[in-house]
Scaffold this motif. Structure first.
Motif, mmCIF file in Angstrom:
data_model
loop_
_atom_site.group_PDB
_atom_site.id
_atom_site.type_symbol
_atom_site.label_atom_id
_atom_site.label_comp_id
_atom_site.label_asym_id
_atom_site.label_seq_id
_atom_site.Cartn_x
_atom_site.Cartn_y
_atom_site.Cartn_z
ATOM 1 N N ILE A 150 0.828 -1.205 0.000
ATOM 2 C CA ILE A 150 0.000 0.000 0.000
ATOM 3 C C ILE A 150 0.866 1.260 0.000
ATOM 4 O O ILE A 150 0.608 2.220 -0.735
ATOM 5 C CB ILE A 150 -0.945 -0.007 1.214
ATOM 6 C CG1 ILE A 150 -1.961 -1.142 1.079
ATOM 7 C CG2 ILE A 150 -1.660 1.334 1.349
ATOM 8 C CD1 ILE A 150 -2.784 -1.380 2.337
ATOM 9 N N LEU A 151 1.914 1.257 0.818
ATOM 10 C CA LEU A 151 2.785 2.431 0.903
ATOM 11 C C LEU A 151 3.515 2.679 -0.416
ATOM 12 O O LEU A 151 3.737 3.833 -0.805
ATOM 13 C CB LEU A 151 3.781 2.266 2.053
ATOM 14 C CG LEU A 151 3.165 2.332 3.461
ATOM 15 C CD1 LEU A 151 4.218 2.018 4.522
ATOM 16 C CD2 LEU A 151 2.538 3.695 3.719
ATOM 17 N N TYR A 152 3.897 1.627 -1.122
ATOM 18 C CA TYR A 152 4.531 1.801 -2.432
ATOM 19 C C TYR A 152 3.562 2.477 -3.394
ATOM 20 O O TYR A 152 3.942 3.381 -4.152
ATOM 21 C CB TYR A 152 4.963 0.449 -3.008
ATOM 22 C CG TYR A 152 6.190 -0.158 -2.352
ATOM 23 C CD1 TYR A 152 7.005 0.591 -1.505
ATOM 24 C CD2 TYR A 152 6.540 -1.487 -2.578
ATOM 25 C CE1 TYR A 152 8.114 0.047 -0.903
ATOM 26 C CE2 TYR A 152 7.670 -2.045 -1.978
ATOM 27 C CZ TYR A 152 8.451 -1.278 -1.152
ATOM 28 O OH TYR A 152 9.558 -1.815 -0.562
ATOM 29 N N ARG A 153 2.310 2.047 -3.365
ATOM 30 C CA ARG A 153 1.312 2.661 -4.245
ATOM 31 C C ARG A 153 1.113 4.135 -3.885
ATOM 32 O O ARG A 153 1.048 4.997 -4.775
ATOM 33 C CB ARG A 153 -0.016 1.903 -4.134
ATOM 34 C CG ARG A 153 -1.161 2.585 -4.886
ATOM 35 C CD ARG A 153 -2.465 1.827 -4.757
ATOM 36 N NE ARG A 153 -2.909 1.653 -3.388
ATOM 37 C CZ ARG A 153 -3.477 2.611 -2.659
ATOM 38 N NH1 ARG A 153 -3.668 3.833 -3.171
ATOM 39 N NH2 ARG A 153 -3.873 2.380 -1.423
ATOM 40 N N VAL A 154 1.014 4.420 -2.602
ATOM 41 C CA VAL A 154 0.823 5.805 -2.159
ATOM 42 C C VAL A 154 2.013 6.672 -2.563
ATOM 43 O O VAL A 154 1.850 7.826 -2.971
ATOM 44 C CB VAL A 154 0.607 5.859 -0.633
ATOM 45 C CG1 VAL A 154 0.599 7.297 -0.134
ATOM 46 C CG2 VAL A 154 -0.704 5.165 -0.257
ATOM 47 N N ALA A 155 3.214 6.111 -2.478
ATOM 48 C CA ALA A 155 4.411 6.859 -2.878
ATOM 49 C C ALA A 155 4.319 7.257 -4.345
ATOM 50 O O ALA A 155 4.675 8.386 -4.722
ATOM 51 C CB ALA A 155 5.662 6.025 -2.636
#
Length: 317
Positions: A150-155
């Protein structure tokens, strides 16, 4: 009357002395707190420089969990941003995983007060983890994988060029020992990492910082800590064992943990046994002196100097 005046003078003197002692005590506390802040800034700045973590124009996404380490990371990076010779931006990101009783208002209020850009990502990973992991089992592994994706997508969505995590020196050492003792690998938690998909750079600017310092800094700054046990998951028992082992070493053998951490960045591949790391197969006589040859064994790291022994200095022609 004279006696009363003398008593009054004694009371005034005692009060003045007490206030003076309190002022000196407060000055000492302030001095120690400032010294702690300077040390954290120096260590974080050193790690950033050693591994080229942050470059001109970077947008650093600081992952803020609500724990002491990520709060400290954000605070120190904000300080360094003001002092750095380069320009970089910071955006704080929190993943609200919908754990029961999670105080969703705490982080937005804190970040609003700081005046820093932030994003709260709402994803119900809690229900997924609870559905897939049997009751009583540790959920941390699956939870971290879901959170990472999820954090990779948000980045990507925020245009972040670096993803900053709050792992400190103790986290890195614990991971090293966990991999060695339970996974059969010499593998740690690097200060800088390229993600599996090759699209993101993950950095750990707190790599040189001791956990005890982040705990004390959190106490000084009075960060609004959110407990990490909201999901009800059991603490990783293996990591708990490693923490206990390191505490025991630090107590009985001061400096041992520091030496182990130093060893992670002082590796001699020719004196290990990884055939992919060093070409043992093609090693042959070439008549050339090798600094990584058996001369490395001349300095015995575990030797204890005997008392009363005269050192011999051999002259070389």
């Amino acid at each position: 009357m004279q006696v009363n005046q003398e008593l009054l003078a004694d009371v005034v003197l005692d009060t003045t002395q007490e206030r003076g002692a309190e002022a000196k005590s407060q000055e000492k506390i302030t001095y120690e707190n400032n010294k702690l802040h300077k040390r954290l800034c120096r260590l974080v700045g050193q790690a950033i420089g050693d591994f080229n973590m942050i470059e001109e124009g970077d947008k650093v996404m600081v992952c803020l969990s609500g724990g002491k380490d990520s709060y400290a990371l954000l605070d120190i990076l904000m300080t360094l941003r003001e002092r750095a010779p380069i320009h970089f931006d910071i955006v704080a990101v929190n993943l609200d995983q919908k754990q029961p009783h999670f105080p969703a208002e705490v982080l937005p209020a804190y970040l609003e007060k700081l005046g820093i850009p932030y994003h709260i990502e709402n994803q119900d990973t809690y229900s997924i983890v609870k559905r897939l992991i049997p009751e009583g089992k540790t959920t941390c592994s699956l939870c971290s994988r879901l959170r990472r994706g999820i954090l990779y997508r948000v980045a990507d969505e925020l245009g972040a060029t670096k993803i900053a995590l709050g792992h400190h020196r103790d986290d890195i050492l614990e991971t090293f020992f966990l991999n060695m003792f339970f996974g059969g690998k010499l593998k740690g938690m690097p200060a800088k990492l390229q993600s599996d998909d090759g699209k993101h750079i993950v950095i750990r600017p707190m790599a040189y910082v001791k956990e005890a310092d982040t705990q004390r800094y959190a106490d000084v700054k009075q960060f609004p800590i959110i407990p990490c046990d909201l999901c009800g998951s059991q603490e990783n028992l293996q990591r708990k064992q490693i923490k206990g082992l390191m505490r025991e070493w630090e107590k009985k053998y001061p400096g041992r943990v520091d030496n182990i951490f130093s060893a992670l960045s002082t590796v001699a591949p020719s004196h290990l046994m990884d055939k992919n790391l060093f070409n043992f197969r093609d090693l042959a006589i070439d008549g050339q002196a090798r600094p990584d040859g058996d001369i490395a064994f001349d300095d015995e790291p575990c030797a204890t100097p005997a008392t009363g022994v005269i050192s011999l200095h051999l002259d070389q022609d």
